[in-house]
Design a protein around this motif. Structure first.
Motif, mmCIF file in Angstrom:
data_model
loop_
_atom_site.group_PDB
_atom_site.id
_atom_site.type_symbol
_atom_site.label_atom_id
_atom_site.label_comp_id
_atom_site.label_asym_id
_atom_site.label_seq_id
_atom_site.Cartn_x
_atom_site.Cartn_y
_atom_site.Cartn_z
ATOM 1 N N LYS A 115 2.591 -29.418 5.446
ATOM 2 C CA LYS A 115 3.447 -29.717 4.302
ATOM 3 C C LYS A 115 3.250 -31.180 3.865
ATOM 4 O O LYS A 115 3.302 -31.400 2.661
ATOM 5 C CB LYS A 115 4.919 -29.271 4.596
ATOM 6 N N ARG A 116 3.476 -32.111 4.824
ATOM 7 C CA ARG A 116 3.252 -33.495 4.485
ATOM 8 C C ARG A 116 1.760 -33.879 3.734
ATOM 9 O O ARG A 116 1.813 -34.561 2.836
ATOM 10 C CB ARG A 116 3.186 -34.226 5.880
ATOM 11 N N GLU B 188 0.175 -31.566 1.874
ATOM 12 C CA GLU B 188 0.218 -31.076 0.550
ATOM 13 C C GLU B 188 1.173 -32.029 -0.371
ATOM 14 O O GLU B 188 1.081 -31.784 -1.491
ATOM 15 C CB GLU B 188 0.935 -29.502 0.702
ATOM 16 N N ASN B 189 2.060 -32.585 0.131
ATOM 17 C CA ASN B 189 3.022 -33.471 -0.619
ATOM 18 C C ASN B 189 2.548 -35.048 -0.808
ATOM 19 O O ASN B 189 3.317 -35.912 -0.866
ATOM 20 C CB ASN B 189 4.400 -33.375 0.240
ATOM 21 N N TRP C 149 0.610 -37.074 1.366
ATOM 22 C CA TRP C 149 0.709 -37.865 2.860
ATOM 23 C C TRP C 149 -0.518 -38.733 3.025
ATOM 24 O O TRP C 149 -0.636 -39.575 3.554
ATOM 25 C CB TRP C 149 1.110 -37.378 4.000
ATOM 26 N N SER D 17 -2.618 -35.315 -4.470
ATOM 27 C CA SER D 17 -1.877 -34.566 -5.159
ATOM 28 C C SER D 17 -1.982 -32.936 -4.351
ATOM 29 O O SER D 17 -1.697 -32.079 -5.157
ATOM 30 C CB SER D 17 -2.593 -34.284 -6.441
ATOM 31 N N GLY D 18 -2.157 -33.141 -3.043
ATOM 32 C CA GLY D 18 -2.293 -31.858 -2.400
ATOM 33 C C GLY D 18 -3.439 -31.041 -2.617
ATOM 34 O O GLY D 18 -4.507 -31.597 -3.245
ATOM 35 N N ARG E 168 -1.246 -26.604 -4.373
ATOM 36 C CA ARG E 168 -0.651 -26.762 -5.640
ATOM 37 C C ARG E 168 -1.706 -26.839 -6.887
ATOM 38 O O ARG E 168 -1.711 -26.196 -8.109
ATOM 39 C CB ARG E 168 0.441 -27.604 -6.036
#
Length: 128
Positions: free
Chosen positions: A94-95, A97-98, A100, A106-107, A110
């Motif tokens: 998740k990090r 993807e967001n 990090w 940009s992940g 998505r």
């Protein structure tokens, strides 16, 4: 024309090959997320998983293993109407993807979702 209309058009054109269209689209989406994945050790990129009817929770794939090959094997068992799950269950997914990682600000997911319509079109065009 809406996305749903486009999807219906591709499925109709695929005829009896709709199942293959679904499989090929899923493989294309998985490949896209893998390509967009940041790489440090390679563990994250290798831990993209595919599940049918539910999420595959595995996080044990070693760095450098063939995630796309595993996806292709799983998709051989696809039956019409099943939900295909493409996931990465590592605790830091998740990090990443967001944003990090500077390698993937940009992940991955998505960006791939934004390209879904074109992934279906590419798979349909390849079947012609």
């Amino acid at each position: 024309m809406s996305f749903a209309d486009d999807l219906a058009k591709y499925c109709q054109a695929a005829g009896d090959k709709v199942d293959q269209l679904v499989r090929d689209t899923a493989i294309g989406l998985q490949a896209s997320m893998m390509t967009k994945s940041p790489v440090d050790t390679g563990r994250f990129k290798s831990n993209w998983q595919c599940g049918l009817g539910g999420m595959n929770p595995d996080t044990t794939a070693p760095a450098g293993s063939d995630a796309l090959g595993r996806t292709e094997v799983v998709l051989q068992g696809y039956k019409p109407g099943q939900t295909i799950w493409l996931t990465n269950n590592l605790p830091y997914a998740k990090r990443l993807e967001n944003g990090w990682s500077q390698q993937a600000p940009s992940g991955m997911v998505r960006l791939t979702v934004q390209d879904f319509k074109y992934a279906v079109k590419r798979a349909a065009d390849a079947m012609k």
